[in-house]
Structures are given as C-alpha cells and as structure tokens.
Scaffold this motif. Structure first.
Motif, PDB file in Angstrom:
ATOM      1  N   GLU A  12       0.838  -1.192   0.000  1.00  0.00           N
ATOM      2  CA  GLU A  12       0.000   0.000   0.000  1.00  0.00           C
ATOM      3  C   GLU A  12       0.874   1.244   0.000  1.00  0.00           C
ATOM      4  O   GLU A  12       1.870   1.335   0.713  1.00  0.00           O
ATOM      5  CB  GLU A  12      -0.924   0.007   1.226  1.00  0.00           C
ATOM      6  CG  GLU A  12      -1.944  -1.108   1.226  1.00  0.00           C
ATOM      7  CD  GLU A  12      -2.889  -0.994   2.393  1.00  0.00           C
ATOM      8  OE1 GLU A  12      -2.772  -0.012   3.148  1.00  0.00           O
ATOM      9  OE2 GLU A  12      -3.733  -1.888   2.551  1.00  0.00           O
ATOM     10  N   THR A  13       0.482   2.206  -0.813  1.00  0.00           N
ATOM     11  CA  THR A  13       1.252   3.431  -0.915  1.00  0.00           C
ATOM     12  C   THR A  13       1.115   4.265   0.336  1.00  0.00           C
ATOM     13  O   THR A  13       0.030   4.366   0.921  1.00  0.00           O
ATOM     14  CB  THR A  13       0.820   4.239  -2.147  1.00  0.00           C
ATOM     15  OG1 THR A  13       1.573   5.449  -2.207  1.00  0.00           O
ATOM     16  CG2 THR A  13      -0.668   4.588  -2.077  1.00  0.00           C
ATOM     17  N   THR A  14       2.224   4.829   0.769  1.00  0.00           N
ATOM     18  CA  THR A  14       2.219   5.697   1.958  1.00  0.00           C
ATOM     19  C   THR A  14       2.410   7.158   1.582  1.00  0.00           C
ATOM     20  O   THR A  14       2.427   8.020   2.453  1.00  0.00           O
ATOM     21  CB  THR A  14       3.346   5.286   2.917  1.00  0.00           C
ATOM     22  OG1 THR A  14       4.612   5.334   2.224  1.00  0.00           O
ATOM     23  CG2 THR A  14       3.122   3.879   3.443  1.00  0.00           C
ATOM     24  N   GLU A  15       2.546   7.423   0.311  1.00  0.00           N
ATOM     25  CA  GLU A  15       2.733   8.800  -0.140  1.00  0.00           C
ATOM     26  C   GLU A  15       1.403   9.534  -0.117  1.00  0.00           C
ATOM     27  O   GLU A  15       0.417   9.078  -0.702  1.00  0.00           O
ATOM     28  CB  GLU A  15       3.322   8.815  -1.549  1.00  0.00           C
ATOM     29  CG  GLU A  15       3.636  10.212  -2.057  1.00  0.00           C
ATOM     30  CD  GLU A  15       4.301  10.176  -3.425  1.00  0.00           C
ATOM     31  OE1 GLU A  15       4.440  11.241  -4.044  1.00  0.00           O
ATOM     32  OE2 GLU A  15       4.671   9.071  -3.862  1.00  0.00           O
ATOM     33  N   ALA A  16       1.366  10.644   0.576  1.00  0.00           N
ATOM     34  CA  ALA A  16       0.124  11.397   0.734  1.00  0.00           C
ATOM     35  C   ALA A  16      -0.199  12.132  -0.565  1.00  0.00           C
ATOM     36  O   ALA A  16       0.688  12.563  -1.304  1.00  0.00           O
ATOM     37  CB  ALA A  16       0.245  12.395   1.875  1.00  0.00           C
ATOM     38  N   GLU A  17      -1.491  12.247  -0.820  1.00  0.00           N
ATOM     39  CA  GLU A  17      -1.924  12.986  -1.995  1.00  0.00           C
ATOM     40  C   GLU A  17      -1.612  14.467  -1.820  1.00  0.00           C
ATOM     41  O   GLU A  17      -1.679  15.016  -0.716  1.00  0.00           O
ATOM     42  CB  GLU A  17      -3.439  12.791  -2.203  1.00  0.00           C
ATOM     43  CG  GLU A  17      -3.831  11.377  -2.567  1.00  0.00           C
ATOM     44  CD  GLU A  17      -3.447  11.016  -3.981  1.00  0.00           C
ATOM     45  OE1 GLU A  17      -3.160  11.949  -4.761  1.00  0.00           O
ATOM     46  OE2 GLU A  17      -3.423   9.815  -4.293  1.00  0.00           O
TER      47      GLU A  17
END
Length: 490
Positions: free
Chosen positions: A355-360
C-alpha cells in the motif's frame, strides 16, 4: 399398568421419602456443594463457548482483508459462464434507458459470457472480487508498472489500462505501428510496455532494469509483468543449437528475475494463452505455433524454473481456454478475455504491491472557488423577507390569514414579543414597526381579535390537581410572559 399401580399404592413409601429428605439435607442450599457447583458449571460453559468461538474465528470465515500470498494458488482457478441477457430485468432496463423493446442475440443464437472464480474454502480467507476503477486507482496510486513481452502481453497491458480508466486502450488499428513501446498514465498510475518478443530481448530489458534499480534511479518500476515464448517457438526453435541457445538465455532471464525480486521489485510471469489451431492464418504458424507446440513450450519453461522463480504466475489458458473458438487469428482474443486476465492480476496486487504511503498533494482552494452567487442572493432575499415582513417562516405564516380574518404575521410578532420584552426590560418591539401597526384602530382590532379568540374557547391551560405538581415547560413559558399560572388546587 393397573397391577403396577395397585402394588405401588399398597407399598410403604416412607423409605423413599426419608431418602429424599436425607439427600436434600446433604445437598441443600446451605451445603458447600450447592454453593460451589453452580459457579463451576458456569465457568465451564463460558470456557466451552470461548474455545468454540476462537476455533470458528481461526478456521472459518473472518473479516474481509486484503488477499495474502497463499491465495496465489487459487486466483487462477475459474471459468467463463454464459449470461442470459434476455431476462425480464435486462429487458426492463433496456426499455427504460435505451427504448429497446426486444432483443435479437439471445441464447442459443448468441450469448454473453462473464468470468468468475471458483468457490474457495472459507478458511483460506481468499475472497476474489472485481476490482473497480476507483479501487485500483486507490491501491496502485503513485506506482509504476512495466509490461515486457510480445503481443499477448501487450493485450494484457491494454486490458489493465482499461481497468484504471483509459477506455480507448487497445482499440483496433490495422494501420498503426505494432512492435513499439507504449507509455500511459491514468489515475496516478504509470503503465509502460516494452516490446520484447524474443527471449534475448527480454534478457536485455531485465539487465537494464536491474541496472536502474542498482543506481536507485527514479525511473525504476514497482512491478514488472513478463510474458513470451510464442515468437521463440515460431522463429528460433528449430535446430538443436537454437534450442540450447534458448535454454541458456532463459536461464539468464531467470537469474535476472531473481536479482530483481531480491531488490524488492515483484516479477509476474504470464504463460501464453490457448492457441486456436483452425484460425491460424499462415502456413508457418499452422506448422510451428499450434496448441500442442505451445503446451510443449509451457513445459519447457516449467522445467527451466521460470514460473517457480517469479513472484506470481498469471496462467493464460485459465482465462482463455473456454473462449478458444473466439480467437480470430488463432493467437489473440477479444478484449473482454484479456479483461478477465487483468482482474486476476488486479487481485494478485493485494500481496504483490504494498500500500502506498505517499500522501496525496493537497491543493488549497482559492477564496470564492466554491461560492454560488445565485444561492447567496436567494438567502439574502429570504432574510429580507423575514426582517421587513416580521415573518420567520419565509412567508408561509401568511397562510394563517386564510383561516383567521384580520390576523397578520406582524400581529403575531407583536403578540409574542411585546410581553416578553416588557418582562425582561428590553426595548419596546413596537418601535421597530410602522405607526399604522400601533394606531388606536389596530390596537382596537387586536383587542377584538383577542376577545374573538377567547370566545372561540382558546383558554389558558389549567394546572393539574394533585399533590405532586411540578412546574413544566408550559408553566415556564407562561411565567416568562409575565402571566404565571394559578397555583394547583390541593
């Protein structure tokens, strides 16, 4: 029965009664057994229920979570089933939305198919579902996926592109270029395709990717999907030297795959789809590219350890063998067949892609961006109506004039707030009203209306007659209006 009853009546039951009395005395309410035994039974029941609950939670179906790597052996298991598009529900929808009255292509003249997974044991916790465009964009956001292979892999690439919202991916274009690299971006996901039909081309691509991963280049990929062997079988798999060379190349490909997986990049291998022998459109293909030949290549790759070295294997025949008659050139299939493969691949991303942890990126809206001037003007008009017409119900209280003659909302306003203002030492509300509203004639009309209401039976509520009388909401309102109720009668 009569003889038994007569013998029982004639017998002496005093011994039985004495035994019962003795038992009751021994195990009576005051005995230690009577005090300890019920809690022990209760604890045993709770323990049994808890053990049973734990067993069901572990062995049976639990809460729906992301799929785990153990589901890889089940995700390829499924089949195409016919769907009757001519049922009453579909007919009703077609008529309401499109104005269609009757259908023409229904079974057996024509039918539609849909892919479905076989039922998996509930204890496996493998619930395969269709991944919608929104779900894929959310789970794969900020990821880069690379497809490397021949035309079969390219059609899978087009299918994944359609799943993330690129609807025109894979449209038929006989005049367009074929053996080229492709690059797409949709929903925050980068999808690239590298044309590498031969094993030597695939080896070159993997070496380049491993070099980028070693240098921690930003252009490296998060997932690599590979497939091939059809072109090798067709063009470079005749002599013994070619076969040996191909085996050496695939061993090198396997080594590069392992290096990439160890670097943290999952590698997915796609086996060739089923070949439709009668539809092969050239003598060379009918001789070297039959389904028997491709099955032989699948076995060769299995012996070389290519599938076992990959992070996941997408089995091409699993989603194509039931539709083999629809392969129009013997090799390729309609788009919806590859859509099924894309859905299998999308389910495998649960355990392959973290799962991506980079915030939008958060974009602050400029002031007034969400404003609606027309609605704001409408609210101002409603406020002015309430202020100037002394009506807090936006004009609806004027409907009372239809039932009570001579009664206006302004009179209701005056009647409600004048006494309240006087009791609370607030300014007189009549100062904000017109002079005509408080002229002697209007006061006389108000007095007559009050008398009329009194004659119609509108009287003050009498307090209850009992010893436990306590002031209520109505009494507080009346007290606030400086007109307290009469004390209760005792």
């Amino acid at each position: 029965m009569d003889s038994t009853w007569e013998s029982y009546v004639s017998s002496d039951v005093s011994d039985e009664v004495s035994k019962a009395d003795t038992a009751f005395t021994t195990f009576g309410a005051d005995s230690s057994i009577a005090r300890i035994f019920p809690p022990i039974i209760g604890c045993m029941v709770i323990l049994i229920i808890g053990i049973s609950w734990q067993g069901m939670a572990v062995a049976c179906a639990g809460m729906i979570k992301s799929l785990h790597p153990g589901c890889g052996s089940l995700v390829n298991q499924g089949k195409w089933i016919p769907v009757d598009g001519c049922n009453e529900a579909t007919r009703g929808f077609a008529y309401r939305k499109y104005g269609i009255v009757n259908f023409a292509t229904c079974s057996p003249a024509g039918s539609a198919y849909t892919w479905g997974w076989d039922s998996a044991p509930s204890s496996s916790h493998c619930r395969f579902t269709q991944r919608t465009q929104e779900m894929l964009q959310k789970s794969l956001s900020h990821n880069r996926i690379l497809f490397v292979g021949d035309s079969m892999t390219r059609n899978l690439y087009h299918a994944v592109s359609r799943q993330i919202g690129i609807s025109d991916a894979g449209l038929y274009d006989a005049g367009g270029p074929k053996h080229i690299d492709l690059y797409r971006k949709g929903g925050g996901i980068d999808l690239d395709f590298k044309w590498a039909a031969l094993a030597t081309d695939q080896l070159s691509q993997l070496k380049e990717l491993n070099q980028l991963a070693t240098e921690e280049d930003h252009s490296s990929y998060d997932v690599v999907v590979m497939g091939g062997s059809a072109w090798d079988r067709l063009h470079v798999y005749e002599t013994k030297d070619q076969i040996d060379s191909h085996s050496d190349t695939m061993n090198a490909v396997k080594a590069e795959m392992i290096v990439m997986i160890n670097a943290g990049v999952p590698v997915i291998w796609m086996t060739p789809t089923t070949i439709n022998d009668p539809a092969l459109n050239s003598p060379e293909k009918r001789e070297r590219l039959t389904e028997a030949s491709m099955e032989d290549m699948r076995q060769v790759y299995e012996k070389l350890g290519i599938p076992s070295s990959a992070s996941f294997v997408l089995d091409g025949p699993s989603f194509s063998k039931d539709r083999v008659r629809e392969s129009y050139d013997g090799v390729h299939y309609p788009q919806d067949v590859y859509d099924a493969g894309a859905q299998i691949l999308a389910n495998s991303f649960d355990w392959l892609v973290p799962e991506t942890t980079e915030a939008e990126e958060f974009n602050v809206l400029e002031p007034g961006t969400m404003a609606r001037p027309f609605l704001g003007l409408m609210m101002l008009c409603l406020c002015f109506i309430s202020l100037f017409f002394f009506d807090g119900f936006f004009g609806f209280s004027y409907l009372a004039c239809l039932f009570v003659k001579g009664l206006l909302p302004s009179d209701l306003y005056h009647e409600a707030f004048t006494i309240l203002h006087e009791a609370s030492d607030l300014p007189d509300v009549s100062t904000g009203m017109t002079t005509a509203s408080f002229s002697p004639e209007s006061k006389k009309d108000k007095k007559s209306s009050d008398i009329q209401l009194s004659n119609q039976g509108v009287r003050r509520r009498a307090p209850p007659v009992n010893d436990s009388y306590e002031p209520g909401i109505d009494d507080e309102i009346e007290a606030l209006l400086a007109n307290p109720p009469a004390p209760p009668q005792r």
